[in-house]
Scaffold this motif. Structure first.
Motif, PDB file in Angstrom:
ATOM      1  N   PHE A 141      -3.434   4.929   1.935  1.00 29.30           N
ATOM      2  CA  PHE A 141      -3.250   3.642   1.260  1.00 29.30           C
ATOM      3  C   PHE A 141      -3.375   3.834  -0.240  1.00 29.30           C
ATOM      4  O   PHE A 141      -4.257   4.547  -0.720  1.00 29.30           O
ATOM      5  N   ARG A 170       0.315  -1.608   8.584  1.00 32.06           N
ATOM      6  CA  ARG A 170      -1.090  -1.205   8.518  1.00 32.06           C
ATOM      7  C   ARG A 170      -1.809  -1.795   7.314  1.00 32.06           C
ATOM      8  O   ARG A 170      -2.948  -2.268   7.411  1.00 32.06           O
ATOM      9  N   PHE A 171      -1.161  -1.794   6.146  1.00 31.64           N
ATOM     10  CA  PHE A 171      -1.861  -2.180   4.919  1.00 31.64           C
ATOM     11  C   PHE A 171      -1.254  -3.389   4.203  1.00 31.64           C
ATOM     12  O   PHE A 171      -1.793  -3.821   3.181  1.00 31.64           O
ATOM     13  N   GLU A 213      -0.598  -6.841   2.769  1.00 32.03           N
ATOM     14  CA  GLU A 213      -1.557  -7.918   2.545  1.00 32.03           C
ATOM     15  C   GLU A 213      -0.954  -9.268   2.948  1.00 32.03           C
ATOM     16  O   GLU A 213      -0.462 -10.025   2.115  1.00 32.03           O
ATOM     17  N   GLY A 256       0.804  -1.217   0.000  1.00 27.57           N
ATOM     18  CA  GLY A 256       0.000   0.000   0.000  1.00 27.57           C
ATOM     19  C   GLY A 256       0.832   1.261   0.000  1.00 27.57           C
ATOM     20  O   GLY A 256       0.300   2.377   0.068  1.00 27.57           O
TER      21      GLY A 256
END
Length: 434
Positions: free
Chosen positions: A415, A174-175, A177, A139
């Motif tokens: 993001f 945080r982002f 995957e 992100g």
């Protein structure tokens, strides 16, 4: 006589196998037993207390042990072989913070569950590994666009102090995957552990994460054990087919802890005072990460606290040689308010081209080329010595500089999807010759 009974009599111990402490030092104790190998755990019993320790040197008539906790130990205390304290593993640990032995750092303790005693000695055969090709989407445009990572890739984050390594790791977590996230903080201040876990990370990120921490005031053996425990957690999930992200902060403090143990065990100091065992233990930690055929993956980021902005000390050189690339955080960019402060010209992702189309490779290289071209001539440009028209490529780099800088900068909570990142990358090099 029955054969099983004979076998039992040959291996059974009819008296307790223990030794006694005969010397107590500031960091280590020496005992005349029990029978133990290098790296084994022992329990020291003294005045009704039990103190776990690790064997850091074994000789014919003595063991050198490093206690994990600073409890008082007297000469004559008995030493027993041990499997070490039990540690919780699996999904029951998610959303919680632990010390190096799985003891909760917050209220709401859960019952511990034993881990395999030899977990830290697991070794994956080279051909059981697989070269990661699936992209690890973070992100973050600066990474997904110019330094794409792969699931199972091992990367280093190199920076001097004060350039925002912790904030950078939190933004990635945080982002990114992945299915599970493991944070391992080694030798940090207690305040920074609390700040990362309770302030910097949001609730959603914590719910799929676990924190393992050994602060700077704890023993060297315990700081190293924190890395073992973090890797055990990650390996457990990888064996279940999950993709895990492991953040280790920092490799420099791991080296300091191993140096402390090495000197206490009598190793001679070598390069810049580092002992030979430092250059042996770090590759073992790194090689426990990666992607396995028919299983999950452990994508790892090891931070390295460089002594200077030139990033040329022995630990950074060692980490560069054993990792799959490195991200350089620039103090100059950080001081200019550029976040993330990634110097894309000096950073490298060795697996960046795997699974990529020729067009995406071309776009990425063109952006890096323009950024590097400007950096090479920055002094001439800022002093006014360069006049437009003398170098078409440099003119293009100057014209594209603001757009590239905007593309690389990103707020911590922002993001960027992979499709948005690729569209932005394509727009940057529009009308630029290949």
């Amino acid at each position: 006589m029955d054969t099983p009974l004979l076998e039992y009599l040959q291996t059974a111990e009819f008296t307790p196998n223990f030794g006694k402490v005969f010397k107590v030092g500031a960091l280590v104790v020496e005992a005349d037993g029990p029978a133990a190998a290098l790296g084994d755990f022992c329990t020291i019993e003294c005045d009704g207390r039990r103190v776990f320790a690790e064997v850091i040197r074994a000789e014919r008539d003595r063991l050198t042990l490093c206690p994990f906790d600073p409890a008082p130990i007297r000469v004559g205390a008995r030493v027993f072989a041990s499997q070490g304290p039990p540690c919780p593993v699996g999904d029951q640990v998610l959303g919680q913070a632990f010390d190096a032995f799985g003891a909760p750092l917050e209220a709401g303790a859960l019952p511990p569950r034993s881990d395999p005693p030899d977990a830290r000695r697991w070794r994956t055969p080279p051909l059981a590994r697989t070269t990661p090709r699936a992209q690890l989407v973070t992100g973050m445009r600066a990474i997904d666009g110019t330094l794409p990572l792969r699931l199972g890739q091992r990367m280093g984050v190199f920076a001097a102090s004060g350039v925002g390594k912790t904030t950078f790791l939190a933004s990635l977590a945080r982002f990114t995957e992945v299915d599970r996230i493991v944070f391992c903080l080694v030798g940090e201040r207690g305040r920074e552990v609390e700040d990362l876990w309770r302030v910097t990370l949001d609730h959603h990120t914590r719910q799929r994460s676990v924190l393992v921490a050994a602060t700077s005031d704890e023993s060297a053996a315990k700081r190293l054990r924190a890395v073992d425990y973090a890797l055990l957690l990650a390996e457990t999930w990888r064996a279940q087919g999950l993709n895990v992200m492991l953040f280790v902060d920092s490799a420099t403090r791991i080296a300091a802890a191993q140096r402390e143990l090495g000197l206490a065990a009598g190793e001679p100091p070598a390069s810049r005072g580092l002992t030979p065992s430092v250059f042996a233990i770090i590759p073992r930690f790194v090689e426990r990460c990666g992607a396995l055929a028919g299983s999950g993956s452990i994508s790892a980021l090891f931070t390295v606290l460089a002594e200077t902005d030139d990033v040329d000390d022995p630990i950074t050189e060692l980490m560069k040689s054993v990792l799959d690339g490195h991200i350089i955080l620039s103090r100059q960019l950080a001081e200019a308010g550029h976040f993330p402060a990634i110097d894309i010209a000096r950073s490298v992702s060795r697996l960046a081209d795997l699974g990529e189309t020729a067009e995406r490779v071309r776009l990425r290289r063109q952006v890096i080329k323009l950024w590097s071209r400007y950096e090479e001539s920055k002094l001439l440009i800022e002093t006014g010595l360069y006049k437009e028209g003398h170098d078409p490529e440099l003119d293009e780099a100057i014209n594209k500089r603001p757009a590239i800088k905007t593309f690389l900068q990103q707020e911590q909570a922002a993001f960027s999807s992979l499709s948005e990142t690729l569209e932005g990358l394509s727009a940057l090099v529009e009308d630029v010759p290949a």
